[in-house]
Write a protein that holds these residues in place. Structure first.
Motif, PDB file in Angstrom:
ATOM      1  N   LEU A  13       0.824  -1.212   0.000  1.00  7.15           N
ATOM      2  CA  LEU A  13       0.000   0.000   0.000  1.00  7.15           C
ATOM      3  C   LEU A  13       0.856   1.260   0.000  1.00  7.15           C
ATOM      4  O   LEU A  13       0.346   2.356  -0.254  1.00  7.15           O
ATOM      5  N   GLY A  14       2.132   1.126   0.335  1.00  4.48           N
ATOM      6  CA  GLY A  14       3.050   2.262   0.262  1.00  4.48           C
ATOM      7  C   GLY A  14       2.947   3.269   1.375  1.00  4.48           C
ATOM      8  O   GLY A  14       3.411   4.409   1.225  1.00  4.48           O
ATOM      9  N   HIS A  15       2.370   2.875   2.529  1.00  3.18           N
ATOM     10  CA  HIS A  15       2.160   3.822   3.627  1.00  3.18           C
ATOM     11  C   HIS A  15       3.251   3.788   4.684  1.00  3.18           C
ATOM     12  O   HIS A  15       3.116   4.407   5.743  1.00  3.18           O
ATOM     13  N   GLY A  16       4.330   3.058   4.434  1.00  8.75           N
ATOM     14  CA  GLY A  16       5.425   3.018   5.386  1.00  8.75           C
ATOM     15  C   GLY A  16       5.242   2.029   6.510  1.00  8.75           C
ATOM     16  O   GLY A  16       5.992   2.059   7.491  1.00  8.75           O
ATOM     17  N   ASP A  17       4.246   1.149   6.385  1.00  6.88           N
ATOM     18  CA  ASP A  17       4.015   0.124   7.402  1.00  6.88           C
ATOM     19  C   ASP A  17       3.508  -1.135   6.712  1.00  6.88           C
ATOM     20  O   ASP A  17       3.497  -1.222   5.484  1.00  6.88           O
ATOM     21  N   LEU A  18       3.108  -2.117   7.510  1.00  2.00           N
ATOM     22  CA  LEU A  18       2.580  -3.365   6.969  1.00  2.00           C
ATOM     23  C   LEU A  18       1.118  -3.546   7.345  1.00  2.00           C
ATOM     24  O   LEU A  18       0.615  -4.666   7.416  1.00  2.00           O
ATOM     25  N   LYS A  19       0.422  -2.438   7.556  1.00  2.00           N
ATOM     26  CA  LYS A  19      -0.972  -2.481   7.960  1.00  2.00           C
ATOM     27  C   LYS A  19      -1.896  -2.531   6.749  1.00  2.00           C
ATOM     28  O   LYS A  19      -1.576  -2.012   5.682  1.00  2.00           O
ATOM     29  N   SER A  20      -3.051  -3.140   6.952  1.00  2.00           N
ATOM     30  CA  SER A  20      -4.091  -3.141   5.926  1.00  2.00           C
ATOM     31  C   SER A  20      -5.023  -1.961   6.144  1.00  2.00           C
ATOM     32  O   SER A  20      -5.113  -1.415   7.243  1.00  2.00           O
ATOM     33  N   GLN A  21      -5.726  -1.575   5.096  1.00  2.00           N
ATOM     34  CA  GLN A  21      -6.640  -0.436   5.155  1.00  2.00           C
ATOM     35  C   GLN A  21      -7.958  -0.812   4.491  1.00  2.00           C
ATOM     36  O   GLN A  21      -7.952  -1.358   3.381  1.00  2.00           O
ATOM     37  N   CYS A  22      -9.077  -0.512   5.143  1.00  2.00           N
ATOM     38  CA  CYS A  22     -10.382  -0.820   4.553  1.00  2.00           C
ATOM     39  C   CYS A  22     -11.029   0.407   3.900  1.00  2.00           C
ATOM     40  O   CYS A  22     -12.103   0.297   3.301  1.00  2.00           O
ATOM     41  N   THR A  23     -10.384   1.563   4.012  1.00  2.78           N
ATOM     42  CA  THR A  23     -10.818   2.785   3.343  1.00  2.78           C
ATOM     43  C   THR A  23      -9.632   3.341   2.577  1.00  2.78           C
ATOM     44  O   THR A  23      -8.511   3.323   3.096  1.00  2.78           O
ATOM     45  N   PRO A  24      -9.818   3.827   1.364  1.00  5.81           N
ATOM     46  CA  PRO A  24      -8.682   4.370   0.612  1.00  5.81           C
ATOM     47  C   PRO A  24      -7.937   5.434   1.416  1.00  5.81           C
ATOM     48  O   PRO A  24      -8.554   6.324   2.021  1.00  5.81           O
ATOM     49  N   LEU A  25      -6.621   5.329   1.409  1.00  7.67           N
ATOM     50  CA  LEU A  25      -5.762   6.248   2.153  1.00  7.67           C
ATOM     51  C   LEU A  25      -4.727   6.814   1.202  1.00  7.67           C
ATOM     52  O   LEU A  25      -4.101   6.067   0.432  1.00  7.67           O
ATOM     53  N   ILE A  26      -4.536   8.133   1.237  1.00  5.87           N
ATOM     54  CA  ILE A  26      -3.589   8.763   0.334  1.00  5.87           C
ATOM     55  C   ILE A  26      -2.169   8.305   0.661  1.00  5.87           C
ATOM     56  O   ILE A  26      -1.804   8.144   1.822  1.00  5.87           O
ATOM     57  N   VAL A  27      -1.391   8.051  -0.377  1.00  4.62           N
ATOM     58  CA  VAL A  27       0.008   7.681  -0.200  1.00  4.62           C
ATOM     59  C   VAL A  27       0.788   8.978  -0.024  1.00  4.62           C
ATOM     60  O   VAL A  27       1.059   9.696  -0.999  1.00  4.62           O
TER      61      VAL A  27
END
Length: 353
Positions: A131-145
């Motif tokens: 997802l490119g967010h700097g972690d290994l977390k999942s997201q259920c809502t779109p999050l800006i990179v």
């Protein structure tokens, strides 16, 4: 898997689906495989579809006007609906209500979206940093990179566990990768890290003016403005093979075991046939002929070939969609996911979006 910007022609459309459907990915409203093409109700889509992207078991539809629908498996949040639920019918991604989306891509269990302002959003499985967010977390809502907030993203391509972003650059468009790196699919030596959870510039493409990117499985492709094709990542299925180094296998079953012995062959049964489009799924393929007819071949266990059975096919076979003459349609496009297939046919006048 596949990625595309908005801008396909508009007109009356028919949407057909078949194959694996136990996660709702066929948009039929039921959770079952379909061995024959199913015509979907036109009421499922508020506007004509610009493009479909088919992932592991979910689908993203980009509509004219920049709105987004998703359906299918949602267990990792890849549908972007704010929950972990699957959906058997197309559902708007409410997060983008005030955005105009121009590019979408469905990976195995994650999704990417690019707005007309050049912002990149991702959601779904993030366990490899895809997802490119700097972690290994999942997201259920779109999050800006956030890595790209000061840059303009033109395109996103999502593979099985990795993603590629195409950015505008001062000396030509640049490619950044994030996610699983162990097979070289990011264009970054994986001996330094098995995954990248923040975007890293892909090496060797900086000065090539890349205009298009694609990701599928654990490999990646990039097309330059000069027409040059660059491919990197896994080599198991022949996507990276050099014809001069290709060696014939004595048995087809050895292909999976001897991944260094890769065969490139012309698809049989198509001599003299003009092909307008080819779509590749996880283990099956589809093509659209010049006359609008659709043909499929490959693995057929879930009915993804649309032939009424579950047998594999080594040669392309005609798919019967309806009684209507295929030449009456202005355009026909095929899209393949993992074990399922979609076809969109348009007829009547068209106009640019």
């Amino acid at each position: 898997m596949e990625t595309r910007m908005e801008g396909e022609e508009e007109g009356k459309q028919e949407v057909w689906s078949w194959g694996a459907g136990t996660d709702g990915q066929l948009a039929t409203g039921s959770l079952q495989d379909e061995l024959l093409p199913q015509l979907l109700s036109s009421s499922l889509f508020q506007h004509p579809i610009s493009f479909l992207s088919c992932g592991g078991a979910h689908v993203i539809a980009l509509l004219h006007g920049g709105k987004v629908l998703t359906w299918g498996r949602g267990a990792s949040g890849q549908l972007g609906h704010g929950d972990l639920l699957s959906c058997s019918l197309p559902k708007p991604v409410e997060f983008f209500q005030d955005f105009v989306v121009i590019c979408v891509s469905a990976g195995w269990n994650h999704s990417g979206f690019v707005s007309d302002k050049g912002c990149l959003f991702t959601c779904g499985d993030g366990s490899f940093g895809q997802l490119g967010h700097g972690d290994l977390k999942s997201q259920c809502t779109p999050l800006i990179v956030s890595y790209f907030v000061s840059r303009r993203v033109n395109m996103i391509a999502c593979g099985m566990r990795h993603s590629l972003a195409l950015l505008e650059g001062p000396s030509g468009d640049q490619v950044y990768g994030f996610g699983s790196a162990k097979r070289g699919q990011l264009g970054i030596p994986y001996d330094k890290a098995r995954y990248m959870n923040t975007p890293q510039c892909t090496r060797g493409l900086e000065d090539n003016n890349v205009m298009c990117i694609s990701a599928n499985g654990d490999h990646t492709a990039a097309l330059s403005i000069k027409g040059e094709v660059f491919m990197f990542g896994g080599t198991r299925h022949g996507v990276l093979s050099d014809p001069q180094k290709t060696s014939m296998l004595k048995k087809a079953t050895q292909d999976a075991e001897e991944s260094n012995k890769i065969v490139m062959e012309r698809v049989p049964g198509l001599d003299g046939v003009k092909i307008l489009q080819v779509a590749a799924g996880a283990e099956h393929s589809a093509l659209v002929k010049e006359d609008g007819e659709v043909m499929t071949w490959g693995w057929g266990e879930h009915g993804q070939l649309g032939l009424g059975g579950t047998c594999d096919q080594a040669m392309p076979q005609f798919v019967r969609l309806s009684q209507r003459n295929s030449k009456q349609y202005t355009t026909t496009k095929a899209y393949c996911g993992s074990g399922f297939t979609f076809v969109i046919r348009r007829h009547g006048p068209t106009s640019p979006c």
